[in-house]
Design a protein around this motif. Structure first.
Motif, PDB file in Angstrom:
ATOM      1  N   HIS A 278       0.974  -0.974  -0.295  1.00  0.00           N
ATOM      2  CA  HIS A 278      -0.147  -0.041   0.373  1.00  0.00           C
ATOM      3  C   HIS A 278       0.742   1.102  -0.201  1.00  0.00           C
ATOM      4  O   HIS A 278       1.976   1.508   0.555  1.00  0.00           O
ATOM      5  CB  HIS A 278      -1.190   0.365   0.797  1.00  0.00           C
ATOM      6  CG  HIS A 278      -2.151  -1.174   1.263  1.00  0.00           C
ATOM      7  ND1 HIS A 278      -2.861  -1.495   0.297  1.00  0.00           N
ATOM      8  CD2 HIS A 278      -1.581  -2.515   1.771  1.00  0.00           C
ATOM      9  CE1 HIS A 278      -3.511  -2.567   1.169  1.00  0.00           C
ATOM     10  NE2 HIS A 278      -2.893  -3.728   1.915  1.00  0.00           N
ATOM     11  N   ALA A 279       0.353   2.153  -0.672  1.00  0.00           N
ATOM     12  CA  ALA A 279       0.973   3.237  -0.432  1.00  0.00           C
ATOM     13  C   ALA A 279       1.545   3.828   0.916  1.00  0.00           C
ATOM     14  O   ALA A 279       1.828   4.919   1.077  1.00  0.00           O
ATOM     15  CB  ALA A 279       0.660   4.604  -1.081  1.00  0.00           C
ATOM     16  N   SER A 280       0.706   3.736   1.399  1.00  0.00           N
ATOM     17  CA  SER A 280       1.437   4.951   2.798  1.00  0.00           C
ATOM     18  C   SER A 280       1.789   4.135   3.613  1.00  0.00           C
ATOM     19  O   SER A 280       2.266   4.187   4.526  1.00  0.00           O
ATOM     20  CB  SER A 280      -0.531   4.025   4.105  1.00  0.00           C
ATOM     21  OG  SER A 280      -1.261   2.979   4.277  1.00  0.00           O
ATOM     22  N   GLU A 281       1.773   2.757   3.084  1.00  0.00           N
ATOM     23  CA  GLU A 281       3.504   1.556   3.970  1.00  0.00           C
ATOM     24  C   GLU A 281       4.753   2.890   3.906  1.00  0.00           C
ATOM     25  O   GLU A 281       6.170   2.386   4.035  1.00  0.00           O
ATOM     26  CB  GLU A 281       2.928   0.518   3.414  1.00  0.00           C
ATOM     27  CG  GLU A 281       2.302  -0.063   3.964  1.00  0.00           C
ATOM     28  CD  GLU A 281       2.168  -1.578   3.882  1.00  0.00           C
ATOM     29  OE1 GLU A 281       3.527  -2.327   3.281  1.00  0.00           O
ATOM     30  OE2 GLU A 281       1.438  -2.625   4.167  1.00  0.00           O
ATOM     31  N   ALA A 282       4.475   3.368   2.472  1.00  0.00           N
ATOM     32  CA  ALA A 282       5.695   4.158   2.081  1.00  0.00           C
ATOM     33  C   ALA A 282       6.707   5.879   2.610  1.00  0.00           C
ATOM     34  O   ALA A 282       7.262   5.687   2.404  1.00  0.00           O
ATOM     35  CB  ALA A 282       5.724   4.124   0.739  1.00  0.00           C
TER      36      ALA A 282
ATOM     37  N   LEU B 221       6.347  10.721  10.126  1.00  0.00           N
ATOM     38  CA  LEU B 221       5.781  11.350   9.677  1.00  0.00           C
ATOM     39  C   LEU B 221       4.108  11.187   9.787  1.00  0.00           C
ATOM     40  O   LEU B 221       2.867  11.855   9.845  1.00  0.00           O
ATOM     41  CB  LEU B 221       5.611  11.762   7.843  1.00  0.00           C
ATOM     42  CG  LEU B 221       4.327  12.539   7.551  1.00  0.00           C
ATOM     43  CD1 LEU B 221       4.590  14.116   7.885  1.00  0.00           C
ATOM     44  CD2 LEU B 221       4.836  12.136   5.712  1.00  0.00           C
ATOM     45  N   ARG B 222       3.754   9.704  10.260  1.00  0.00           N
ATOM     46  CA  ARG B 222       3.111   8.943   9.762  1.00  0.00           C
ATOM     47  C   ARG B 222       2.228   9.364  11.881  1.00  0.00           C
ATOM     48  O   ARG B 222       0.964   9.017  12.007  1.00  0.00           O
ATOM     49  CB  ARG B 222       2.516   7.448   9.959  1.00  0.00           C
ATOM     50  CG  ARG B 222       2.965   7.401   8.650  1.00  0.00           C
ATOM     51  CD  ARG B 222       3.165   5.578   8.555  1.00  0.00           C
ATOM     52  NE  ARG B 222       2.550   5.449   8.374  1.00  0.00           N
ATOM     53  CZ  ARG B 222       1.957   3.206   7.826  1.00  0.00           C
ATOM     54  NH1 ARG B 222       3.142   3.266   8.132  1.00  0.00           N
ATOM     55  NH2 ARG B 222       0.903   2.792   8.863  1.00  0.00           N
ATOM     56  N   VAL B 223       3.045   9.284  12.317  1.00  0.00           N
ATOM     57  CA  VAL B 223       2.836   9.458  13.576  1.00  0.00           C
ATOM     58  C   VAL B 223       3.083  11.218  14.247  1.00  0.00           C
ATOM     59  O   VAL B 223       1.173  11.456  14.896  1.00  0.00           O
ATOM     60  CB  VAL B 223       4.181   9.087  14.500  1.00  0.00           C
ATOM     61  CG1 VAL B 223       3.831   9.254  16.407  1.00  0.00           C
ATOM     62  CG2 VAL B 223       3.849   7.672  14.837  1.00  0.00           C
ATOM     63  N   ALA B 224       3.097  11.762  13.549  1.00  0.00           N
ATOM     64  CA  ALA B 224       2.541  13.543  13.573  1.00  0.00           C
ATOM     65  C   ALA B 224       1.454  13.427  12.964  1.00  0.00           C
ATOM     66  O   ALA B 224       0.715  14.201  13.254  1.00  0.00           O
ATOM     67  CB  ALA B 224       3.872  14.178  12.856  1.00  0.00           C
ATOM     68  N   ALA B 225       0.737  12.858  11.656  1.00  0.00           N
ATOM     69  CA  ALA B 225      -0.365  12.819  11.219  1.00  0.00           C
ATOM     70  C   ALA B 225      -1.358  12.399  12.155  1.00  0.00           C
ATOM     71  O   ALA B 225      -2.467  13.085  12.381  1.00  0.00           O
ATOM     72  CB  ALA B 225      -0.310  12.357   9.876  1.00  0.00           C
TER      73      ALA B 225
END
Length: 423
Positions: A60-64, A69-73
């Motif tokens: 999946h694109a989210s894994e890239a 950044l994922r934690v901040a989002a």
């Protein structure tokens, strides 16, 4: 014969040389041919279900997306949801401002009077009679205090206003002719900005109605609603709390059952302690300015008593009136002495009175108090500044209890798991 012998020897020699060349040819190393190596495909590790554990390309694109950044989002969108919920809550409170103000006032008054009801009930007085005695006594006491405040302020309002205006004129003259050498435009710009800040509260006060009749009707409605809520909070407070608990999810009831009484104890200690601290502040400052010969000591003390309900800054802000009056009537030295009295009382309040009277139950860092008062005044004006600090104190108590309870539950679960583990 010789020829034949010579011919046979020659042939034998040639045969031997041929064999030697063949032998030398066989011993010669073969030429090395450099063939480029073909990389072997790397097969990623495979999980139990046959899917690759570390795929060469994310499924999946989210894994890239990088982890930080994922934690901040994740944190940001949750903060946005909480902010949106608070905004909706403030809009509802603003729409129902009369009901909200009346209920908050009833809650604070009930926290002040509830210990008296409990004391009467412990001494054998029936609940209804104990509630009626406490309610009527509190109503008479609040009415007397309100009458005294209105009497003092209304009687001396013109003199206080004149002295304050004269003090402001002297300060303006000093700003123009003193070392700062400000111009009229700079002073007017600063005054306009200050008027805008103060105008927020005045707009909220005048927004209760467009005519005197509507203002009076809403004030009377709010007073009766606050009195009505106060009586039933004193009489049926435990039943009301039980009804609120039944509205919560089953898993949250146990935690809320423990947090509720602690929050109420914190609110009770805060309200009673704040009233006592406000009385001591106003009495001390009133005696100080009276001994310094500043006129209108009694109405100034009453204003300081009202302002002291905003911790740390309320008494100091309302006490500036005494500084201005001392400047007008007795000069700079008296004004400086009045300011010294104000600062001294504030230091005693912050380092002695609040720790002794309020205790550890409502201990809040002064920075949190200042920020809470600032945010409360921006959101709700004077009422918001008064309510902000008890709200922070109650929230601090509830969060501390829930955190402590969570750690205890973790220890209990760990102990149970260790006891159930096979030896």
């Amino acid at each position: 014969m010789a020829g034949d012998g010579d011919g046979g020897g020659w042939a034998a020699w040639r045969g031997r040389m041929a064999k030697r060349r063949e032998a030398a040819k066989d011993d010669r190393p073969e030429p090395v041919v450099h063939v480029p190596a073909v990389p072997h495909p790397v097969t990623p590790p495979v999980g139990p279900g046959g899917e690759p554990i570390y795929p060469a390309r994310p499924a999946h694109a989210s894994e890239a997306v990088p982890w930080t950044l994922r934690v901040a989002a994740e944190g940001i969108w949750r903060l946005l949801v909480v902010g949106a919920g608070l905004w909706v809550l403030l809009q509802v409170v603003g729409t129902l401002r009369i009901v909200a103000l009346a209920f908050v006032a009833a809650l604070l008054i009930s926290a002040l009077l509830q210990p008296t009801v409990s004391w009467l009930r412990r001494h054998g007085v029936p609940r209804g009679l104990a509630t009626a005695i406490t309610f009527l006594g509190g109503l008479v006491g609040i009415a007397l205090v309100a009458w005294f405040v209105v009497w003092q302020v209304s009687t001396n309002l013109n003199q206080v206003t004149d002295h304050v205006q004269q003090g402001i004129a002297q300060i303006r003259h000093w700003l123009e002719t003193g070392p700062m050498h400000l111009t009229d435009k700079q002073i007017n710009d600063f005054a306009n900005q200050l008027t805008k800040v103060v105008g927020t509260n005045s707009d909220q006060i005048t927004s209760f109605g467009f005519s005197t009749v509507s203002v009076v009707v809403e004030i009377v409605t709010g007073v009766f609603l606050a009195a009505f809520c106060t009586f039933f909070l004193l009489y049926d407070g435990e039943k009301i709390w039980g009804w609120v608990l039944r509205l919560m999810p089953v898993r949250s009831r146990i935690a809320a059952t423990g947090a509720g009484p602690r929050a109420w104890a914190t609110l009770t200690a805060y309200v009673r302690g704040t009233v006592l601290v406000a009385f001591i502040d106003s009495l001390s400052i009133g005696i100080g300015i009276y001994l310094l010969g500043v006129p209108l000591a009694m109405p100034i003390a009453v204003l300081i008593f009202l302002g002291a309900f905003v911790p740390l800054v309320g008494a100091l802000v309302t006490g500036t009136i005494a500084v201005l009056i001392g400047l007008v009537t007795h000069g700079v030295i008296t004004a400086a002495l009045v300011l010294a009295v104000l600062l001294g009382v504030q230091q005693i309040e912050g380092h002695l009175l609040q720790p002794l009277i309020l205790g550890r139950a409502v201990r809040i860092h002064p920075l949190a108090v200042i920020l809470a008062v600032a945010c409360g005044s921006i959101v709700g004006g004077i009422g918001g500044a008064i309510v902000a600090v008890p709200l922070v104190a109650v929230t601090n108590t509830v969060v501390g209890y829930l955190r402590q309870r969570y750690h205890v539950d973790e220890d209990v679960r760990a102990a149970l798991a260790a006891a159930a583990a096979p030896e």
